[in-house]
Design a protein around this motif. Structure first.
Motif, mmCIF file in Angstrom:
data_model
loop_
_atom_site.group_PDB
_atom_site.id
_atom_site.type_symbol
_atom_site.label_atom_id
_atom_site.label_comp_id
_atom_site.label_asym_id
_atom_site.label_seq_id
_atom_site.Cartn_x
_atom_site.Cartn_y
_atom_site.Cartn_z
ATOM 1 N N ALA A 38 -52.247 -3.374 0.097
ATOM 2 C CA ALA A 38 -51.768 -2.683 -0.452
ATOM 3 C C ALA A 38 -52.708 -0.575 -0.986
ATOM 4 N N PHE A 39 -53.635 -0.843 -0.728
ATOM 5 C CA PHE A 39 -53.231 0.634 -1.195
ATOM 6 C C PHE A 39 -52.277 1.647 -0.039
ATOM 7 N N ALA A 40 -52.119 0.605 1.178
ATOM 8 C CA ALA A 40 -51.381 1.707 2.123
ATOM 9 C C ALA A 40 -50.501 2.617 1.553
ATOM 10 N N VAL A 41 -49.890 1.122 1.785
ATOM 11 C CA VAL A 41 -48.444 0.414 0.722
ATOM 12 C C VAL A 41 -48.078 2.117 -0.216
ATOM 13 N N TRP A 42 -48.819 1.735 -1.817
ATOM 14 C CA TRP A 42 -48.852 2.596 -2.333
ATOM 15 C C TRP A 42 -49.133 4.153 -2.136
ATOM 16 N N PHE A 93 -64.468 -2.466 2.446
ATOM 17 C CA PHE A 93 -64.598 -1.065 2.601
ATOM 18 C C PHE A 93 -64.164 -0.433 4.209
ATOM 19 N N ARG A 94 -64.398 -1.612 5.108
ATOM 20 C CA ARG A 94 -64.215 -1.157 6.314
ATOM 21 C C ARG A 94 -62.188 -0.220 6.326
ATOM 22 N N SER A 95 -62.121 -1.354 6.067
ATOM 23 C CA SER A 95 -60.458 -1.804 5.911
ATOM 24 C C SER A 95 -59.771 -1.016 4.826
ATOM 25 N N LEU A 96 -60.316 -0.740 3.780
ATOM 26 C CA LEU A 96 -59.542 0.776 3.314
ATOM 27 C C LEU A 96 -60.398 1.900 3.510
ATOM 28 N N ALA A 97 -60.898 2.188 4.068
ATOM 29 C CA ALA A 97 -61.350 3.539 4.930
ATOM 30 C C ALA A 97 -60.174 3.911 6.057
ATOM 31 N N ALA A 98 -59.807 2.234 6.525
ATOM 32 C CA ALA A 98 -59.018 2.578 7.425
ATOM 33 C C ALA A 98 -57.405 2.967 6.680
ATOM 34 N N ALA A 99 -57.683 2.266 5.720
ATOM 35 C CA ALA A 99 -56.333 3.183 4.881
ATOM 36 C C ALA A 99 -55.914 4.080 5.199
ATOM 37 N N ALA A 100 -57.213 5.019 4.104
ATOM 38 C CA ALA A 100 -57.583 5.665 3.708
ATOM 39 C C ALA A 100 -57.331 6.653 4.850
ATOM 40 N N VAL A 101 -57.578 6.559 6.202
ATOM 41 C CA VAL A 101 -57.668 7.338 7.233
ATOM 42 C C VAL A 101 -55.947 7.772 7.071
ATOM 43 N N LEU A 102 -55.915 6.248 7.497
ATOM 44 C CA LEU A 102 -54.036 6.702 7.997
ATOM 45 C C LEU A 102 -53.162 7.250 6.856
ATOM 46 N N LEU A 103 -53.338 6.900 5.840
ATOM 47 C CA LEU A 103 -52.897 8.557 4.583
ATOM 48 C C LEU A 103 -53.276 9.251 5.136
ATOM 49 N N LEU A 104 -54.753 9.555 4.540
ATOM 50 C CA LEU A 104 -54.646 11.501 5.835
ATOM 51 C C LEU A 104 -54.000 12.165 6.463
ATOM 52 N N VAL A 105 -53.785 10.856 7.514
ATOM 53 C CA VAL A 105 -53.044 11.706 8.710
ATOM 54 C C VAL A 105 -51.286 11.650 7.370
ATOM 55 N N VAL A 106 -50.557 10.519 7.259
ATOM 56 C CA VAL A 106 -48.981 10.277 6.539
ATOM 57 C C VAL A 106 -49.498 11.624 5.764
ATOM 58 N N TRP A 107 -50.860 12.605 4.655
ATOM 59 C CA TRP A 107 -50.122 13.394 3.845
ATOM 60 C C TRP A 107 -50.685 14.293 3.677
ATOM 61 N N SER A 108 -51.221 14.919 5.967
ATOM 62 C CA SER A 108 -51.919 16.024 5.881
ATOM 63 C C SER A 108 -50.952 17.742 5.891
ATOM 64 N N PRO A 109 -49.626 17.361 6.136
ATOM 65 C CA PRO A 109 -48.931 18.325 6.128
ATOM 66 C C PRO A 109 -48.801 18.804 4.711
ATOM 67 N N TYR A 110 -48.712 18.375 3.715
ATOM 68 C CA TYR A 110 -48.459 18.370 2.287
ATOM 69 C C TYR A 110 -49.843 18.703 2.011
ATOM 70 N N LEU A 111 -51.104 18.013 2.162
ATOM 71 C CA LEU A 111 -52.359 18.524 1.938
ATOM 72 C C LEU A 111 -52.836 20.252 3.064
ATOM 73 N N ALA A 112 -52.511 19.715 4.009
ATOM 74 C CA ALA A 112 -52.993 21.177 4.359
ATOM 75 C C ALA A 112 -52.426 22.803 3.658
#
Length: 642
Positions: free
Chosen positions: A166-170, A200-219
Motif C-alpha cells: 500500500a505504501f509503495a502504491v501511494w 519494517f523489512r518489507s517497508l524498507a524494501a518499499a522505501a528503497v523501491l520508491l527511492l529508485v523511482v523518485w531519484s531523478p526528481y530528488l536529484a
C-alpha cells in the motif's frame, strides 16, 4: 458458482473497454492543456535524446511536480502524431487499472452485485469519463484504489507485506501528482484502530523501491534546495510578487487584473484588508464560510450530473451526497449504545443543538448573494466562483440545520440501518470492511476540506471510488432492508446508474452518431495548421506571432518560473511539432508590437476569470477564420508575414 459470479470479471472488463471507447469519441477535438504540454515536450525530448525527465508541470503554487506524468505520456507521444491521442494510451491503462482494482476491492467484502454496481458507477460517470481520456495532472483514482486493496488486506489478513505494498502504491501515485499526499494518513489511522502488524523489512524494501523511482526528481531537488517539495507540502507559492518582470510589457499587469475585479493573476486573492472598516471580521467570516462550502464540494462535486435544469441537477447531486454521508455515518457508527451517553442527560446540550440547527437554517437563507455582494464584491458584481462558494455554503448550512433539528429520528434511522446490515448473513458482506472504507474516506477528505481552496472541486476527484462504493452499498445492501420489497435493489440500482451514468453515455454516443468516432478537428488546431502551412509555403521557418485570446492568469504569471508558460504556448507547440516553425514572439502576455500575425478571438461575455490583452487590431487584416479564431496579418509590413 452463480452465473453472475462466472461473468463478473468479463462484465467489468467490458465496462472498462466501453469507458475507454467513449473517452476516445471525438479525439480529433482533444488538445493538451498548458499543464499537460510540458510533460508532452519532455516525453518527446526523452524519445529524441534520451534525456531523463527530472521535473513535471508547475503546480498552482508555482512549484515543479514530480515528472511521473511524462512517463504516462511517453507511449502516446511515441505512437501517435495527432496531439489528441498523446494521452490515450497512458490514460486508458490507468483507467482500466482503476476499474479492475475497484471491482477487486469491493468484490470480496461487499458481494459481486455491489462490486459491479460500484464499478459501473465509477467507470461511466462524468468523473470516470474524465479519467478515461485525460492525463490532466490530478491525483489519479487508480492509486488510491490499489492502495486500499492492499491496506484492507493488511487489516483483514494481518500481513505486514500488504502495508508495504500500500505504501509503495501511494509513493508511485505521488510521483505522478502530489495531490494524493493526504492518503498517506489513512495507514496510521487504520493501524491505530485495528493494530495490524508492521513489518519494517518489507517497508524498507518499499522505501528503497520508491527511492529508485523518485531519484531523478530528488536529484533535481537536491540541486534546488528542496524548494519545490517544501512548496507543495507547506502550500507556499514560489511565484514572486513582481512576476510581471519577465513580461515584454510589465505595465499590462494592472490593466489585466482590473478586468478580473482586482484579483491577482497568480491566483492570490487581494481580499479585504484588515484595516478596512470591519475588514478583519468580514475577512474571518468569508474564510469560515469558504471552508464550510468546501464540505459541499467534498460530498457532491464528483457527481456533476449532465441532465435536467440547474435546480433539478443540483437537487439530485445533493441527494446523492446525502446518501454517501448516510452510508459513511453508518459505517463509522459502532451500533446502538446500551446506556445513554452522559452528555445527553445535560438539559442544555439538546437545547444548544436545536438552537444551532435553527441558527444554521437562518444563516443558510439570509447569507445569500444579494447580501454578500455588498461585502465581498470589488466592483458590484460577483464572480461565478464566488457565487458557487455562496451557494455551497447555503446548502451545507440548510442541510446541517435540518440534520441538527432532526437528529433524534436520524440517529434512530442510522441505528436501525446498522442493526439491519449487521444481521446480514451473506458471507460476502462485511460491516467491518465498510468501516475500513469509511475511515479511509474521512481521513483524506477531512484534510482536503481543511486545506483546499473553496470552489476548487478537482481536488476531490480521486476520492470518487469511495463514493461510488457507498452509493452501491446503499442500493444493494441498505435500501432492501429498509424497504423489503421484491426487486427494490434492482430498481434502485437501475435508477442510480441511469442518473449518474446516463448523461455521459448519451452525450458520447450522440456525438459519435453525428460527427463520427474521431469527430472534428479542434478549430484552434485548424488555425495553427493554416498559419504553419502558409509560413512554410513562403519559405519561413520563424515569424512573430501573437495571441490575443482569453487566458487564465497563471499562463502569464508563471512565465517567471518557466518561460514555457505563456499565452499561446499550445499554438507555438503545434507550429513546431507540425511544421517546424518557431515563434519569435516569446512574450508571456502573448502579444508584441512587432507581431506579423495574430490569432484573435472575441473576449468572453459576462463575468469570467479569463483576461484579454487590450491591443488594437489597426493595421491588420483578417486572412482566415476557423470557428471562434481569426488569423489577422499586418498590412503595413508583410515581409515576415504569411
Amino acid at each position: 458458482m452463480t452465473l453472475l459470479h462466472r461473468w463478473s470479471l468479463p462484465i467489468v472488463l467490458a465496462v472498462g473497454v466501453v469507458g475507454v471507447v467513449l473517452g476516445l469519441v471525438g479525439w480529433k477535438g482533444h488538445l493538451p492543456t498548458l499543464d499537460d504540454l510540458n510533460s508532452v515536450r519532455d516525453a518527446a525530448a526523452f524519445l529524441e535524446s534520451g534525456s531523463l525527465p527530472q521535473k513535471g508541470t508547475l503546480t498552482s503554487a508555482g512549484s515543479y511536480a514530480p515528472p511521473g506524468l511524462t512517463w504516462l505520456y511517453l507511449p502516446g507521444v511515441a505512437t501517435f502524431d495527432h496531439p489528441g491521442l498523446f494521452a490515450s494510451i497512458g490514460s486508458a491503462l490507468l483507467y482500466l487499472g482503476a476499474v479492475v482494482g475497484l471491482f477487486v476491492l469491493a468484490r470480496g467484502q461487499l458481494g459481486i452485485a455491489c462490486a459491479l454496481v460500484a464499478t459501473i458507477l465509477f467507470a461511466l460517470s462524468s468523473t470516470g469519463h474524465f479519467f478515461a481520456h485525460s492525463l490532466w495532472p490530478r491525483g489519479h483514482p487508480v492509486f488510491i484504489v490499489w492502495m486500499m486493496v492492499f491496506a484492507s488486506r493488511w487489516v483483514s489478513d494481518r500481513d505486514s507485506r500488504f502495508l508495504a505494498a500500500a505504501f509503495a502504491v501511494w509513493g508511485v501515485g505521488m510521483y505522478v501528482f502530489m495531490e494524493l499526499a493526504p492518503a498517506l494518513f489513512i495507514l496510521p489511522v487504520l493501524w491505530w484502530v485495528y493494530r495490524p502488524p508492521i513489518g519494517f523489512r518489507s517497508l524498507a524494501a518499499a522505501a528503497v523501491l520508491l527511492l529508485v523511482v523518485w531519484s531523478p526528481y530528488l536529484a533535481y531537488e537536491a540541486d534546488h534546495g528542496l524548494r519545490n517539495v517544501w512548496s507543495q507540502v507547506a502550500q507556499q507559492s514560489l511565484i514572486p510578487a513582481d512576476f510581471e518582470a519577465s513580461w515584454c510589457d510589465p505595465g499590462l499587469r494592472p490593466v489585466l487584473e482590473d478586468q478580473l475585479g482586482g484579483l491577482d493573476l497568480a491566483g492570490r486573492d487581494s481580499g479585504i484588508g484588515a484595516d478596512a472598516p470591519g475588514g478583519f471580521l468580514v475577512g474571518l467570516g468569508i474564510a469560515l464560510a469558504g471552508r464550510i462550502s468546501v464540505l459541499a464540494l467534498a460530498l457532491t462535486a464528483n457527481f456533476d450530473l449532465s441532465w435536467g435544469s440547474v435546480l433539478v441537477k443540483k437537487s439530485a447531486e445533493a441527494v446523492l451526497g446525502l446518501i454517501v454521508l448516510f452510508v459513511l455515518v453508518v459505517g463509522l457508527s459502532r451500533g446502538r449504545r446500551k446506556a445513554e451517553p452522559p452528555w445527553r442527560r445535560v438539559r442544555w446540550v439538546p437545547m444548544l443543538a436545536s438552537a444551532a440547527g435553527g441558527a444554521a437554517l437562518v444563516a443558510g437563507v439570509v447569507v445569500n448573494e444579494v447580501l454578500l455582494r455588498q461585502f465581498i464584491s470589488r466592483d458590484g458584481h460577483l464572480w461565478p466562483e464566488e457565487i458557487a462558494v455562496i451557494r455551497s455554503f447555503q446548502t451545507v448550512m440548510i442541510l446541517g440545520g435540518l440534520g441538527l433539528l432532526a437528529r433524534r429520528p436520524l440517529g434512530r434511522l442510522i441505528g436501525r440501518t446498522r442493526d439491519a446490515i449487521v444481521s446480514v448473513r451473506e458471507p460476502a458482506f462485511s460491516i467491518e470492511f465498510l468501516r475500513v472504507l469509511a475511515i479511509s474516506l474521512v481521513v483524506p477528505a477531512g484534510l482536503l476540506i481543511v486545506l483546499t481552496t473553496p470552489s476548487v472541486a478537482r481536488r476531490f476527484m480521486w476520492l470518487w471510488p469511495f463514493q461510488s462504493i457507498f452509493l452501491a452499498v446503499f442500493v444493494v445492501h441498505i435500501l432492501p432492508r429498509l424497504a423489503p420489497r421484491p426487486g427494490v435493489a434492482a430498481l434502485a440500482a437501475g435508477v442510480l446508474l441511469a442518473a449518474v451514468c446516463g448523461g455521459v453515455v448519451s452525450k458520447q454516443t450522440t456525438s459519435w452518431a453525428r460527427r463520427g468516432f474521431s469527430g472534428e478537428e479542434h478549430p484552434f488546431r485548424k488555425t495553427m495548421e493554416f498559419v504553419g502551412r502558409s509560413l512554410r509555403e513562403q519559405g519561413h521557418e520563424s515569424a512573430m506571432i501573437g495571441y490575443q485570446v482569453p487566458f487564465s492568469g497563471y499562463q502569464a504569471s508563471f512565465n517567471i518560473r518557466d518561460p514555457r508558460y505563456k499565452v499561446g504556448a499550445l499554438g507555438d507547440f503545434l507550429l513546431v511539432d507540425g511544421f517546424g516553425v518557431r515563434n519569435r514572439n516569446t512574450c508571456a502576455e502573448g502579444v508584441h508590437p512587432d507581431d506579423e500575425l495574430r490569432i484573435v478571438t472575441d473576449a468572453p461575455k459576462g463575468k469570467t476569470m479569463a483576461a484579454v490583452v487590450p491591443v488594437s487590431a489597426e493595421g491588420f487584416e483578417v486572412v482566415a477564420t476557423f470557428g471562434p479564431y481569426r488569423v489577422i496579418r499586418r498590412v503595413a509590413a508583410t515581409d515576415g508575414g504569411a
